[in-house]
Design a protein around this motif. Structure first.
Motif, PDB file in Angstrom:
ATOM      1  N   HIS A 308      -9.097   2.690  13.618  1.00 34.34           N
ATOM      2  CA  HIS A 308     -10.446   3.232  13.676  1.00 34.34           C
ATOM      3  C   HIS A 308     -10.360   4.750  13.693  1.00 34.34           C
ATOM      4  O   HIS A 308      -9.284   5.325  13.574  1.00 34.34           O
ATOM      5  N   ALA A 309     -11.471   5.395  13.875  1.00 32.52           N
ATOM      6  CA  ALA A 309     -11.487   6.856  13.841  1.00 32.52           C
ATOM      7  C   ALA A 309     -10.647   7.460  14.959  1.00 32.52           C
ATOM      8  O   ALA A 309      -9.982   8.473  14.764  1.00 32.52           O
ATOM      9  N   VAL A 310     -10.650   6.857  16.131  1.00 31.14           N
ATOM     10  CA  VAL A 310      -9.973   7.459  17.280  1.00 31.14           C
ATOM     11  C   VAL A 310      -9.008   6.517  17.977  1.00 31.14           C
ATOM     12  O   VAL A 310      -8.415   6.878  18.981  1.00 31.14           O
ATOM     13  N   GLU A 311      -8.819   5.303  17.469  1.00 30.66           N
ATOM     14  CA  GLU A 311      -7.943   4.382  18.169  1.00 30.66           C
ATOM     15  C   GLU A 311      -7.415   3.300  17.239  1.00 30.66           C
ATOM     16  O   GLU A 311      -7.936   3.085  16.145  1.00 30.66           O
ATOM     17  N   LEU A 312      -6.369   2.633  17.704  1.00 30.27           N
ATOM     18  CA  LEU A 312      -5.840   1.437  17.063  1.00 30.27           C
ATOM     19  C   LEU A 312      -6.245   0.233  17.876  1.00 30.27           C
ATOM     20  O   LEU A 312      -6.313   0.297  19.108  1.00 30.27           O
ATOM     21  N   SER A 313      -6.509  -0.872  17.206  1.00 28.55           N
ATOM     22  CA  SER A 313      -6.831  -2.098  17.919  1.00 28.55           C
ATOM     23  C   SER A 313      -5.984  -3.238  17.366  1.00 28.55           C
ATOM     24  O   SER A 313      -5.677  -3.280  16.167  1.00 28.55           O
ATOM     25  N   PHE A 314      -5.610  -4.148  18.242  1.00 27.63           N
ATOM     26  CA  PHE A 314      -4.764  -5.291  17.896  1.00 27.63           C
ATOM     27  C   PHE A 314      -5.464  -6.541  18.408  1.00 27.63           C
ATOM     28  O   PHE A 314      -5.792  -6.651  19.599  1.00 27.63           O
ATOM     29  N   CYS A 315      -5.731  -7.481  17.495  1.00 29.79           N
ATOM     30  CA  CYS A 315      -6.460  -8.683  17.891  1.00 29.79           C
ATOM     31  C   CYS A 315      -5.845  -9.891  17.195  1.00 29.79           C
ATOM     32  O   CYS A 315      -5.065  -9.766  16.252  1.00 29.79           O
ATOM     33  N   ARG A 316      -6.225 -11.060  17.680  1.00 27.86           N
ATOM     34  CA  ARG A 316      -5.734 -12.291  17.076  1.00 27.86           C
ATOM     35  C   ARG A 316      -6.885 -13.264  16.894  1.00 27.86           C
ATOM     36  O   ARG A 316      -7.843 -13.283  17.674  1.00 27.86           O
ATOM     37  N   PHE A 317      -6.766 -14.073  15.852  1.00 23.44           N
ATOM     38  CA  PHE A 317      -7.770 -15.087  15.537  1.00 23.44           C
ATOM     39  C   PHE A 317      -7.131 -16.459  15.692  1.00 23.44           C
ATOM     40  O   PHE A 317      -6.063 -16.723  15.134  1.00 23.44           O
ATOM     41  N   ASP A 318      -7.775 -17.332  16.455  1.00 25.47           N
ATOM     42  CA  ASP A 318      -7.278 -18.688  16.654  1.00 25.47           C
ATOM     43  C   ASP A 318      -7.565 -19.502  15.394  1.00 25.47           C
ATOM     44  O   ASP A 318      -8.699 -19.940  15.162  1.00 25.47           O
ATOM     45  N   SER A 339      -2.614  -3.203  22.324  1.00 26.63           N
ATOM     46  CA  SER A 339      -2.262  -2.511  21.088  1.00 26.63           C
ATOM     47  C   SER A 339      -0.830  -2.004  21.142  1.00 26.63           C
ATOM     48  O   SER A 339      -0.292  -1.732  22.221  1.00 26.63           O
ATOM     49  N   PRO A 340      -0.191  -1.828  19.987  1.00 24.51           N
ATOM     50  CA  PRO A 340       1.184  -1.307  19.975  1.00 24.51           C
ATOM     51  C   PRO A 340       1.211   0.156  20.390  1.00 24.51           C
ATOM     52  O   PRO A 340       0.218   0.880  20.222  1.00 24.51           O
ATOM     53  N   PRO A 341       2.310   0.631  20.919  1.00 28.55           N
ATOM     54  CA  PRO A 341       2.423   2.032  21.351  1.00 28.55           C
ATOM     55  C   PRO A 341       2.596   2.970  20.167  1.00 28.55           C
ATOM     56  O   PRO A 341       3.683   3.487  19.889  1.00 28.55           O
ATOM     57  N   LEU A 342       1.498   3.187  19.442  1.00 34.06           N
ATOM     58  CA  LEU A 342       1.502   4.057  18.272  1.00 34.06           C
ATOM     59  C   LEU A 342       0.444   5.140  18.434  1.00 34.06           C
ATOM     60  O   LEU A 342      -0.556   4.938  19.141  1.00 34.06           O
TER      61      LEU A 342
END
Length: 421
Positions: A308-318, A339-342
C-alpha cells in the motif's frame, strides 16, 4: 534406450524368500508336510513385477537416480510414476525443494524438516549452466515454472522446456497457443493451467496435458490481466493480482483511450476457475486493496503479500471447500496475519521484485531482483546495509518469520517453484 533390463541376476532375492529343501537346517514354511516342487534359484530384473521392482528402486539413494533413469525405458517410466513418489515419501527419501531459474543458471534449496538428522543451516546449491539453446534465452527471460513430480516445466513466451531434476535432461515441449509474458500458472490434477499475460492472449485460459504434449483453450477469463500470479487449491485455479488490461476509468476517457490504447489499473482481486466444472466462480477482492507483490498456496490456504502507500500487508484466504462450491460460496474467509520484516516502501512498480512459494507448512518469500536497504524507512536511502537476494520464511503453524540463506549472486531476476526430489 532399451525397453527392459537384462542385468545381474537376483538369486539372493529368491533364496531369501524360499527355503532350500536340501538344507537339513532349514525350517518348513508351515508345520504341515508340503510337496517339494522345483523352484528356480535365479531370476532376472526384467522378470520382476512392477510392484517388486518399485519397492527396490524406491530405496535407491537420490544420488543414483540420474543413472538409474537411463537404464531402460521401463525403469524411466516407473521412476516417474505416482507409485514411485508415494514409496519415496513413505521412506522419507523425497523432500520438497525450492528450484530457482535465471536462465541458463539454476539453484536449489531444501529446507530442513523434522525427519532430518542434520540440523545445519540449509544452503543453496547452484547448478552448472543448463543446456538451453542460445536462441531460447531471450524467450525464457520472463518464464514461469510449474512442477509435476520431479519434472519442471519452463514456460517461456514462445517456447517450453521440460527439465527432469533426477536425470538432468532438458527436452523441448510444445509452446503455448498464445504467446504470453508475466502470466499466471498452476498445476491441478497433473495438468498445467495458464491465464493472463498480455493483450495478445486475450482472455484465453489454456490447459496443457504433459502426457500428450498438447495445449488447448478451455475457457475465457472474466478479465484480462498482466503481471498476475497463479495458485491452486482444491481443484480451483486462482489468478491473482497484476494489472487489469483494458479497464476503463469512470467518467474519464482520454484521447489515447479513444484512439484505441488500453488502460491499466491494479487488480486487487483474484479470479477463481473450477477446472472440473470448467466454470468461473465468484471473484474475491483482496482486503485493503493495494498491489499484489507475491502470492502462493500452502496447506489449503492462499497467502498474498500486498503493498500500500505506507505499509505492507500479509493475509491468507481459506480456500478449502465446505460444500456449495459450484457458485463460489463454499470457501472460508480472509485473515490478516503478521507482515514480513520488510521496508514499507516495497511496491510492485519499483525495481524490487519478489517470488513466493509454498514448502510444506511454510511460505518462502524470495527477493528475485532489485535491492533493499535495511536502513530504508520513510526517509531516503543509505547505501550501507544494502541487501540483495533476501529470503524470508514464514512458519504457518507458529506464525513466525525467520531469515533464510540469501539467493546466490548469479541468480537474478529469477522465477521459482517447489519440486519434489
Amino acid at each position: 534406450m532399451p525397453e527392459s533390463c537384462n542385468s545381474r541376476h537376483f538369486s539372493w532375492l529368491m533364496k531369501s524368500c524360499f527355503p532350500n529343501p536340501q538344507d537339513p537346517t532349514s525350517k518348513p514354511l508351515s508345520p504341515n508336510p508340503i510337496i517339494t516342487i522345483s523352484i528356480p534359484t535365479t531370476t532376472t530384473l526384467s522378470s520382476l513385477s512392477d510392484d517388486l521392482l518399485l519397492e527396490c528402486l524406491s530405496r535407491v539413494p537420490s544420488s543414483s537416480l540420474p543413472s538409474i533413469s537411463l537404464v531402460c525405458r521401463r525403469w524411466s517410466l516407473l521412476l516417474h510414476s505416482p507409485s514411485f513418489l508415494y514409496l519415496r515419501r513413505l521412506h522419507h527419501l523425497i523432500h520438497p525443494t525450492i528450484f530457482t531459474l535465471s536462465a541458463p543458471f539454476a539453484a536449489s534449496l531444501r529446507l530442513p524438516d523434522d525427519n532430518d538428522a542434520d540440523t545445519n543451516d540449509p544452503l543453496w546449491k547452484v547448478a552448472s549452466c543448463l543446456p538451453f539453446p542460445v536462441a531460447s534465452l531471450d524467450s525464457l527471460s520472463h518464464a514461469r515454472l510449474s512442477a509435476i513430480g520431479s519434472r519442471i516445466y519452463i514456460i517461456g513466451r514462445n517456447e517450453m522446456f521440460c527439465y527432469d531434476v533426477w536425470s538432468g535432461i532438458i527436452t523441448s515441449r510444445s509452446s503455448m497457443i498464445y504467446p504470453r509474458k508475466k502470466f499466471a500458472t498452476a498445476v491441478l490434477s497433473g495438468k498445467i493451467y495458464v491465464a493472463g499475460g498480455g493483450s495478445r492472449a486475450g482472455a484465453a485460459l489454456e490447459e496443457y496435458d504433459p502426457d500428450t504434449d498438447t495445449w488447448r483453450v478451455v475457457a475465457q477469463a472474466t478479465r484480462r490481466r498482466y503481471g498476475c500470479i497463479g495458485a491452486a487449491v482444491d481443484g480451483v485455479f486462482y489468478v491473482i493480482g497484476g494489472l487489469k488490461i483494458g479497464a476503463a476509468l469512470e467518467n474519464e476517457v482520454t484521447r489515447a483511450a479513444s484512439a484505441g490504447a488500453e488502460a491499466y489499473v491494479y487488480a486487487s482481486s483474484m479470479d477463481l476457475f473450477d477446472v472440473e466444472s470448467r466454470a468461473w466462480l465468484r471473484s474475491r477482492a483482496v482486503p485493503g486493496g493495494g498491489c499484489v507483490v507475491a502470492a502462493c498456496a500452502v496447506a489449503g490456504y492462499v497467502y498474498i503479500l500486498t503493498s500500500h502507500a505506507v505499509e505492507l500487508s500479509f493475509c491468507r484466504f481459506d480456500a478449502r471447500r465446505r460444500g456449495g462450491g459450484s457458485n463460489g460460496k463454499g470457501f472460508g474467509e480472509w485473515c490478516r496475519i503478521k507482515s514480513p520484516p520488510l521496508p514499507a516502501q516495497v511496491r510492485l512498480d519499483s525495481t524490487v521484485r519478489f517470488s513466493c512459494v509454498g514448502v510444506e507448512n511454510k511460505v518462502v518469500l524470495i527477493q528475485v531482483s532489485g535491492c533493499i536497504d535495511d536502513l530504508l524507512r520513510r526517509g531516503g536511502r543509505n547505501v550501507r546495509g544494502l541487501k540483495e537476494g533476501l529470503v524470508l520464511v514464514y512458519d504457518c503453524v507458529s506464525g513466525v518469520w525467520s531469515r533464510g540463506p540469501h539467493l546466490p549472486e548469479v541468480i537474478r531476476r529469477a522465477t521459482c517453484v517447489t519440486v519434489e526430489c
